[in-house]
Design a protein around this motif. Structure first.
Motif, short mmCIF file in Angstrom:
data_model
loop_
_atom_site.label_atom_id
_atom_site.label_comp_id
_atom_site.label_asym_id
_atom_site.label_seq_id
_atom_site.Cartn_x
_atom_site.Cartn_y
_atom_site.Cartn_z
N LEU A 195 159.99 62.42 74.54
CA LEU A 195 159.87 61.80 75.85
C LEU A 195 158.80 60.72 75.81
O LEU A 195 157.61 61.01 75.94
CB LEU A 195 159.53 62.84 76.92
N PRO A 196 159.19 59.46 75.61
CA PRO A 196 158.21 58.36 75.55
C PRO A 196 157.56 58.12 76.90
O PRO A 196 158.06 58.55 77.95
CB PRO A 196 159.08 57.16 75.14
N THR A 197 156.46 57.42 76.89
CA THR A 197 155.77 57.07 78.12
C THR A 197 156.49 55.93 78.83
O THR A 197 157.30 55.21 78.21
CB THR A 197 154.33 56.62 77.81
N PRO A 198 156.23 55.72 80.13
CA PRO A 198 156.80 54.56 80.82
C PRO A 198 156.47 53.24 80.13
O PRO A 198 157.30 52.31 80.12
CB PRO A 198 156.16 54.64 82.21
N GLN A 205 170.45 56.59 69.19
CA GLN A 205 170.39 58.01 68.82
C GLN A 205 170.41 58.18 67.30
O GLN A 205 169.69 59.02 66.75
CB GLN A 205 171.57 58.74 69.47
N ARG A 206 171.19 57.36 66.63
CA ARG A 206 171.24 57.45 65.17
C ARG A 206 169.92 57.03 64.54
O ARG A 206 169.53 57.55 63.49
CB ARG A 206 172.38 56.55 64.66
N MET A 207 169.23 56.07 65.19
CA MET A 207 167.96 55.58 64.67
C MET A 207 166.76 56.32 65.25
O MET A 207 165.61 55.98 64.99
CB MET A 207 167.83 54.08 64.97
N ILE A 208 167.03 57.34 66.09
CA ILE A 208 166.00 58.14 66.77
C ILE A 208 165.05 57.23 67.56
O ILE A 208 163.82 57.37 67.50
CB ILE A 208 165.21 59.03 65.79
N ARG A 209 165.61 56.28 68.30
CA ARG A 209 164.83 55.42 69.19
C ARG A 209 164.99 55.94 70.62
O ARG A 209 165.78 55.45 71.41
CB ARG A 209 165.30 53.98 69.07
N THR A 210 164.20 56.95 70.92
CA THR A 210 164.34 57.65 72.20
C THR A 210 164.11 56.74 73.39
O THR A 210 164.79 56.86 74.42
CB THR A 210 163.36 58.84 72.25
N LEU A 254 155.35 59.61 88.66
CA LEU A 254 154.03 60.23 88.52
C LEU A 254 154.09 61.47 87.62
O LEU A 254 153.23 61.66 86.76
CB LEU A 254 153.48 60.60 89.90
N VAL A 255 155.10 62.30 87.82
CA VAL A 255 155.25 63.50 86.98
C VAL A 255 155.50 63.10 85.53
O VAL A 255 154.90 63.66 84.60
CB VAL A 255 156.40 64.38 87.51
N TRP A 256 156.39 62.13 85.35
CA TRP A 256 156.69 61.63 84.01
C TRP A 256 155.43 61.09 83.33
O TRP A 256 155.14 61.40 82.17
CB TRP A 256 157.77 60.56 84.13
N SER A 257 154.66 60.28 84.07
CA SER A 257 153.43 59.71 83.51
C SER A 257 152.43 60.79 83.17
O SER A 257 151.77 60.76 82.11
CB SER A 257 152.82 58.72 84.51
N GLY A 258 152.31 61.79 84.06
CA GLY A 258 151.36 62.86 83.81
C GLY A 258 151.70 63.66 82.55
O GLY A 258 150.81 64.06 81.80
N ILE A 259 152.99 63.86 82.33
CA ILE A 259 153.41 64.64 81.16
C ILE A 259 153.24 63.85 79.87
O ILE A 259 152.79 64.39 78.84
CB ILE A 259 154.88 65.08 81.32
N VAL A 302 153.96 66.32 75.86
CA VAL A 302 155.24 66.28 75.17
C VAL A 302 155.15 65.23 74.08
O VAL A 302 154.57 64.15 74.28
CB VAL A 302 156.38 65.94 76.14
N ASP A 303 155.73 65.52 72.94
CA ASP A 303 155.76 64.57 71.82
C ASP A 303 156.50 63.30 72.24
O ASP A 303 157.62 63.39 72.78
CB ASP A 303 156.46 65.22 70.63
N PRO A 304 155.92 62.11 72.02
CA PRO A 304 156.58 60.85 72.39
C PRO A 304 157.95 60.67 71.75
O PRO A 304 158.78 59.91 72.27
CB PRO A 304 155.60 59.78 71.89
#
Length: 274
Positions: free
Chosen positions: A57-60, A234-239, A41-46, A52-54
C-alpha cells in the motif's frame, strides 16, 4: 430565549435522521467531500507511519508520483481514451438493443413469456466465463472487448427496464383506453413517459456496472487501456500504478454517474418534486 434557540437547533439536527428527510445541498456536498477526506486521512495515517509495507500500500505521494510518470512518460491519456471508448460503445450497443426489448417485455406478456426466461438464465452466468468463447469466435481484437461490456450490461439492463415498465400504474393505461388510444399508442403516450425517469436511473446504475467489467474486457491481449496498464503493472509489481489506475476508473465512473444524475433530474424534474 437561549434555551428556545437551543431546542430548535437540537430539533433541526434530529430531523436529519428522519427517513428520506431532505437536507440542504450545502450539507449534502459537505458530507460527500468529508467521506473522501476521511479515507485519505486513514490512508495517510497507515502509510506514512509505515504500518503497512509500501509494496502493498503506497503512500498518497507515491500515487501522485506514479500519476505524473504515467501521464508524462507512458502515454496514460491514450489509455484512458481507449477505455472510455470501449465502455461507452459496448454499453450503448446494449442500450440500443436492450431498451426497446425491455419495453416490449414489460408491456406484452407474450413477449415476456418468450424472452424473459432465457434472459434471466443468461444473466446469472459470469461474464468472465464467456471470454474463452469470445476469443474463439471473434478473436482478441476490439470486438472481443466490446462483447464483454455488452454481455455484462445487456441482460440486466433488459430485465430491469422490463420491471420498470411493468410497474406503470394500470389506471393510466385504462384511462388511455377510455380516451380511445391504441395498444401501441399507449406505449408512446403513457408507458414511456411514465417509465422514462426510472429507465434513466436504471441506465445510470448499469453504466456503473459496465465500468466494473472493463478490467475483465482488457485482461486478454489489450494493447492499450487502463486495464492493460493495471495488468502490466501487476506483472512488474508496481503497486502505485495499479492503485492509480483503479482510482482513475472510479473517478471516470463517478463523473458519468453525476452527469447522468443531473441530466435525469433536469429532464424529469416533475418526478423529483422540483
Amino acid at each position: 430565549m437561549y434555551q428556545e434557540q437551543n431546542k430548535k437547533e437540537t430539533k433541526r439536527r434530529i430531523s436529519w435522521l428522519q427517513p428520506q428527510k431532505a437536507i440542504s445541498k450545502k450539507l449534502y456536498l459537505s458530507l460527500s467531500i468529508s467521506s473522501f477526506i476521511l479515507i485519505l486521512l486513514v490512508w495517510s495515517g497507515i502509510t506514512y507511519t509505515h504500518l503497512v509495507d509500501p509494496l502493498f500500500l503506497p503512500t498518497p505521494t507515491d500515487i501522485i508520483n506514479s500519476a505524473v510518470t504515467l501521464f508524462t512518460e507512458l502515454g496514460f491519456a491514450t489509455d484512458i481514451l481507449a477505455t472510455i471508448s470501449r465502455v461507452f460503445v459496448g454499453f450503448l450497443l446494449a442500450l440500443i438493443i436492450g431498451l426497446p426489448l425491455g419495453v416490449l417485455i414489460g408491456t406484452f406478456k407474450v413477449v415476456e413469456a418468450f424472452f424473459e426466461p432465457v434472459i434471466s438464465f443468461v444473466r446469472y452466468m459470469p461474464v468472465s466465463a464467456f471470454i474463452p468463447l469470445f476469443i474463439l469466435w471473434i478473436g482478441v481484437e476490439e470486438p472481443e472487448k466490446l462483447a464483454v461490456i455488452f454481455v455484462g450490461s445487456f441482460f440486466s439492463l433488459v430485465l430491469m427496464i422490463a420491471v420498470e415498465v411493468g410497474n406503470v400504474r394500470k389506471e393510466l393505461l385504462e384511462a388511455a383506453y377510455t380516451l380511445g388510444s391504441t395498444n401501441f399508442g399507449i406505449i408512446k403516450s403513457v408507458i414511456l413517459p411514465a417509465a422514462m425517469p426510472g429507465i434513466m436511473e436504471i441506465t445510470r446504475l448499469v453504466l456503473g456496472w459496465a465500468w466494473t467489467y472493463i478490467i475483465v474486457a482488457e485482461l486478454i491481449a489489450a494493447p492499450s487501456g487502463i486495464g492493460h496498464v493495471i495488468i502490466e503493472s501487476q506483472r512488474m509489481i508496481r503497486t502505485s500504478n495499479i492503485i492509480f489506475g483503479i482510482i482513475v476508473i472510479g473517478i471516470l465512473g463517478l463523473i458519468c454517474d453525476v452527469v447522468l444524475k443531473i441530466v435525469t433530474r433536469k429532464l424529469f424534474s416533475w418526478n423529483y418534486g422540483r
